[in-house]
Design a protein around this motif. Structure first.
Motif: not given
Lengths: 373, 681
Positions: B552, B556-558
């Motif tokens: 994660e 970067v959270g994608t």
């Protein structure tokens, strides 16, 4: 020794990254800072996604690349990026330019001088002028409210990771209770709507409460902006974002959009203004710098850790790709003190490949303790 | 400075979020095991109090351990990765990598787990396997360690020169499958296939994985040039560390093959003529006899003495007199026929008492503080040597000052305390719950005796015995008994009746619970159970949590941690179901492993570098301290019922299926991205 320069920032979908890098290499760009990020899009949750996520928010991976060019080549550089990534198609990415001043640099540090750019007109490309970038720093993974609010009003935010220093560094080991990991949300909007959107971000992120975050504006001179806010299925001939993009194109700017966002609502907050200093440093120096500036009375700093790529650099150099950018917002009169400090710390000595840039921050906001009467 | 109330105000939410995260992680598996046992198998939970305490410890321990990883071990690994390439020549880096891999293997206690799985291996059926697990256990650990060391070397080279993971997979997987196929053809070697593949699955544990990931991320930050994989930098070592040890163990098997006899019957194996050539499999003739007594049929006992009945009887008598051997001999004698029992024990009364169902095996009350020290010791063994090694390299060889030293040392301390509390909790909570469940699970499809609910009926009157006719005219004796206001039919066993005392000893049995369509419905319940258990245990695995957080972070959270963990959980569930099916029907492991791996080669070729990295690495971390005890308990429980020699193979299956599930999700994501970029959505 201050000198004006243009910083080009590209935020393109990760799968376009190689093509962009190749194009920049052809043009002779070096000293390119790369950082991964995400771009939010609204979707219809369907299939397995219905079980896994409750909101209609999804993210696409983007790469954020920034490099410096001489002022004379601003538009050519923008067009080159837009053409190589075909940014005319919504949803592929955004590129914009900012005017900055170089305050100081290491003796060996080289700025891109003359790039091999062909100033070709790109058909169908709309370059907007005089816009505003809004940046907002919040606690890690607390960005969703602001992000979905932004998508709802028709702007596409990108989120990158940053780390923040502030009160946590005065807490000793107890600092671990305040994670330093932050989300940096960035949007580029028209000048007329900038204040309203800033206000809405403050409201959505509760930035008027202690420890919630920080928002600031920065002037953007030119930009090709992605308006694709949604992957939802369209029931009409064109989606709302396509219609908005078309009107933007006809009008040539965003001033017509102010009615949509409700300019009359701007409240009377006490905003701050000043300058933002960006220290481009080698890995490991940010800790030294932030500790020193805290002693000067600066309340906080944001650190970004990009990778330095040198696609077109002639020979193998000795600079490590791990870099740190420290951004500090201060009142303008403190600039000289910080520069003095950087000399004392030896940040710009030979071999460090450091640059210190300065830009104007017309408006910024964060929670401030009320002074006692 | 802050006042105490202000400090508490900071600490409160900090502790709460971290504890709640772990409560959510273990909630599924715990409530599932409890409900399944109570509602479906309808068996009360034994020692519920200490199990509940254990589960609480698991939550606290996991929370501390994960925070320790984040504050201490991972920053240390990343800093080292950043500094190492600039300061050390290539040979130095590779030497460091090898030592790190070797050390990590010795530190992780997982190899011990495999010896439990192999505790029922019969030396005459799989001599090489027995040899490896007993006389050559050290060699096995060294082979695995070398495999891991080599994997870390390859991984470092990959980070330094931006190699793609795909060519490595395309080379190693066919090599591995080819080697396995060759071993399959050789009766002497195919016994170790399950062991070798499971070794690959267990090597990478909750300390090694985060350290190696962080190290790789650090190196990738300072390596010049750029990669197509972009966000997946730092991955791949776990994959290599899962594949190379398999090759190492198979090679060790090939090397030792000449030293062991071919598999054969127990009688031949133990006969004096053969014995001299087989003795090196055991540490002595006594051990060999013990092995024969414990696992071989009584006919092989006789073969051991060259058919000399009196020699057998005197030996058994002599050992029965020795206090330390008495219980062991008595247990084994129960399997012998009556004349032999009579000859050894001398009187019918003694034979009768021998055949009585043994009283409930009382476990000594475990000393909690003693248990804590032993878990602290094993946690220290897993964490301290590795971190000490890294710190020494950092301070002495690289001569760097560690940033945030206090935070890193706090992190190491938290990881150490967390891991020991967590292991203590696993021992007294989760694995106890799991083993109760595992041993009772076969009652879904077969009748299972419950020795701990043994009853003694007083004043047994043979007059209540009735007879029923079978279709072939033979008779079966039974009687009715009333317990808890329920009339039960009990099959009469003359051996359980003691006419002298008038007592009848009765061991109740449970199941089969599901009789629909013969055994099929019961087996289906077991397989669905295995799926959900694998899924639930995976959600709580610390190494996977650390990997998910890293993914994660890098994307970067994608790619959300939750999505990865769910996908891997489904994959592990499917793999464990297949592994259980393998044990129930005794399916050949190779033919269960080869098709998924071939499919994986195809899927990997179609997937982006990033997803290939994430998917293959997730496979390596799935089998950790939570899954392994639960799975082994279940595997051994079912294996005993099915009469299978060893419980190997489940872990290997649980390692291959998550790769498939993650790659499929990755392909779907890629497809959606392409549509977006082309402006189609």
């Amino acid at each position: 020794m201050s000198q004006d320069i243009v910083r080009i920032t590209c935020k393109v979908h990760t799968s376009l990254f190689q093509a962009l890098l190749e194009a920049l290499k052809q043009a002779g760009v070096y000293n390119l800072h790369q950082l991964s990020g995400r771009m939010a899009v609204l979707t219809d949750p369907r299939g397995l996604a219905v079980l896994l996520k409750s909101s209609g928010l999804s993210s696409e991976p983007v790469e954020v690349l920034s490099f410096l060019v001489p002022v004379s080549q601003e538009l050519e550089a923008l067009r080159l990026v837009a053409a190589s990534c075909r940014l005319m198609i919504p949803g592929r990415g955004t590129v914009y330019s900012e005017r900055l001043r170089v305050l100081k640099q290491s003796p060996e540090s080289q700025l891109n001088q003359q790039l091999a750019l062909t100033p070709a007109e790109v058909p169908g490309l709309q370059v907007f002028s005089d816009m505003t970038a809004i940046g907002c720093i919040v606690q890690r993974s607390q960005s969703d409210e602001i992000v979905s609010m932004l998508l709802d009003i028709g702007v596409v935010p990108t989120v990158t990771y940053a780390s923040g220093t502030g009160i946590r560094d005065r807490l000793g080991l107890l600092r671990i209770t305040l994670p330093k990991e932050k989300d940096l949300i960035q949007v580029t909007v028209g000048p007329a709507e900038a204040d309203v959107i800033t206000e809405k971000m403050i409201a959505a992120g509760h930035l008027d409460r202690p420890g919630k975050g920080f928002v600031y504006q920065a002037p953007v001179s030119h930009g090709v902006i992605n308006f694709k806010t949604s992957k939802r299925r369209i029931g009409h001939a064109a989606s709302v974002d396509q219609i908005i993009a078309a009107i933007d194109q006809i009008q040539g700017d965003f001033s017509w959009r102010q009615g949509l966002t409700g300019l009359e609502q701007v409240s009377r907050r006490s905003y701050m203004s000043g300058v933002e200093l960006s220290f481009y440093l080698k890995e490991g120096l940010s800790e030294t710098l932030t500790q020193a500036v805290m002693a000067l009375g600066v309340t906080g700093a944001t650190v970004i850790s990009p990778k330095l790529l040198n696609p077109a650099y002639p020979a193998e150099n000795n600079i490590l790709p791990a870099r740190e950018i420290v951004r500090i917002m201060v009142p303008e009169h403190l600039t000289e003190n910080l520069l003095q400090l950087s000399v004392e710390l030896g940040l710009c000595e030979a071999g460090q490949e450091s640059i210190i840039l300065c830009s104007r921050v017309p408006r910024a906001f964060t929670y401030q303790k009320k002074a006692r009467p | 400075m802050l006042s105490w109330p202000e400090k508490l105000e900071l600490l409160g939410p900090y502790l709460r979020t971290r504890l709640m995260e772990q409560v959510r992680a273990v909630a599924f598996i715990v409530s599932y095991l409890v409900l399944f046992q109570l509602l479906i198998l309808r068996i009360p939970i034994v020692q519920a109090g200490s199990i509940a305490l254990g589960l609480g410890l698991v939550v606290v321990g996991l929370a501390l351990f994960m925070e320790g990883l984040k504050l201490g071990l991972m920053p240390l690994g990343e800093q080292l990765g950043i500094k190492l390439p600039g300061r050390s020549p290539l040979a130095g880096i590779l030497l460091f990598a090898f030592v790190l891999g070797l050390g990590a293997t010795f530190a992780e206690p997982a190899i011990g787990v495999l010896r439990i799985a192999g505790s029922t291996v019969k030396a005459w059926e799989a001599p090489l396997l027995y040899f490896l697990l007993n006389q050559r256990a050290d060699w096995l650990v060294y082979a695995v360690g070398c495999g891991v060391g080599l994997a870390v070397i390859l991984g470092m080279l990959r980070f330094l020169y931006n190699w793609s993971l795909k060519p490595l997979i395309y080379t190693l997987v066919p090599l591995l499958l080819g080697l396995s196929f060759w071993c399959l053809q050789d009766p002497g070697l195919n016994g170790i296939l399950g062991l070798a593949w499971d070794c690959g699955a267990v090597t990478t544990g909750p300390v090694t994985v985060p350290l190696v990931l962080a190290l790789g991320i650090g190196i990738s930050r300072v390596v010049s040039g750029h990669t197509t994989e972009g966000a997946a930098s730092g991955f791949g070592v776990v994959t290599l560390a899962s594949l190379l040890p398999i090759i190492a163990v198979l090679c060790l098997g090939l090397f030792l093959r000449a030293q062991v006899p071919a598999p054969g019957s127990a009688d031949d194996f133990f006969s004096p003529a053969q014995r001299q050539t087989h003795q090196h499999l055991f540490s002595g003739e006594i051990k060999m006899l013990d092995h024969a007594l414990e696992l071989a049929p009584p006919s092989a006992w006789l073969a051991f003495f060259g058919g000399d009945q009196t020699a057998l009887i005197t030996t058994l008598q002599k050992r029965y007199q020795m206090p330390e051997d008495k219980a062991f001999i008595a247990r084994q004698l129960q399997r012998a026929d009556r004349p032999l029992q009579l000859a050894v024990l001398g009187s019918t009364a003694a034979v009768r008492s021998l055949n009585l169902p043994t009283a409930r095996h009382k476990t000594a009350p475990e000393n909690m503080s003693q248990q804590f020290w032993s878990s602290l010791l094993s946690a220290a063994q897993a964490i301290l040597p590795l971190t000490f090694f890294l710190l020494v390299i950092y301070r002495l060889l690289l001569r760097e000052r560690l940033p945030q030293t206090d935070e890193i040392f706090l992190g190491i301390a938290l990881a150490l305390i967390g891991m020991s509390i967590f292991q203590l909790g696993i021992g007294s909570g989760l694995s106890r719950l799991g083993s109760q469940m595992g041993t009772r699970l076969p009652s879904a499809y077969t009748a299972l005796p419950l020795p701990e609910q043994k009853l003694t009926l007083q004043n047994f009157d043979p007059g209540v015995i009735q007879h029923a006719l079978r279709p072939d005219g033979s008779r079966v004796a039974f009687f009715f008994s009333e317990q808890n206001q329920q009339i039960q039919r009990i099959q009469y066993d003359p051996a359980a009746h003691d006419p002298v005392t008038g007592q009848y000893h009765y061991t109740p049995s449970h199941g089969p619970l599901f009789r629909l369509a013969g055994k099929i419905s019961g087996l289906a319940v077991v397989i669905v159970f295995a799926f959900l258990m694998g899924y639930g245990a995976t959600l709580a695995e610390p190494a996977l949590n650390a990997l998910g957080a890293t993914v994660e972070n890098l994307t970067v959270g994608t790619f959300k941690k939750g999505l990865l963990i769910q996908t891997v959980g489904v994959g592990v569930g499917a793999g464990i179901s297949l592994g259980v099916a393998k044990i129930i029907w005794n399916l050949p492991l190779f033919w269960l492993l080869a098709p998924p791996y071939l499919l994986l080669l195809l899927l990997s070729a179609r997937s982006s570098e990033q997803f290939v990295n994430i998917a293959w690495d997730s496979a390596g971390v799935t089998t950790g301290p939570i899954t392994v005890p639960l799975v082994l308990a279940m595997g051994l429980g079912i294996g005993q019922q099915a009469g299978v020699t060893e419980g190997f193979g489940i872990l290997a299956m649980a390692s291959v299926t998550p790769i498939i599930s993650v790659l499929l999700v990755g392909l779907y994501v890629q497809y959606r991205q392409q549509k977006l970029l082309n402006g189609e959505v």
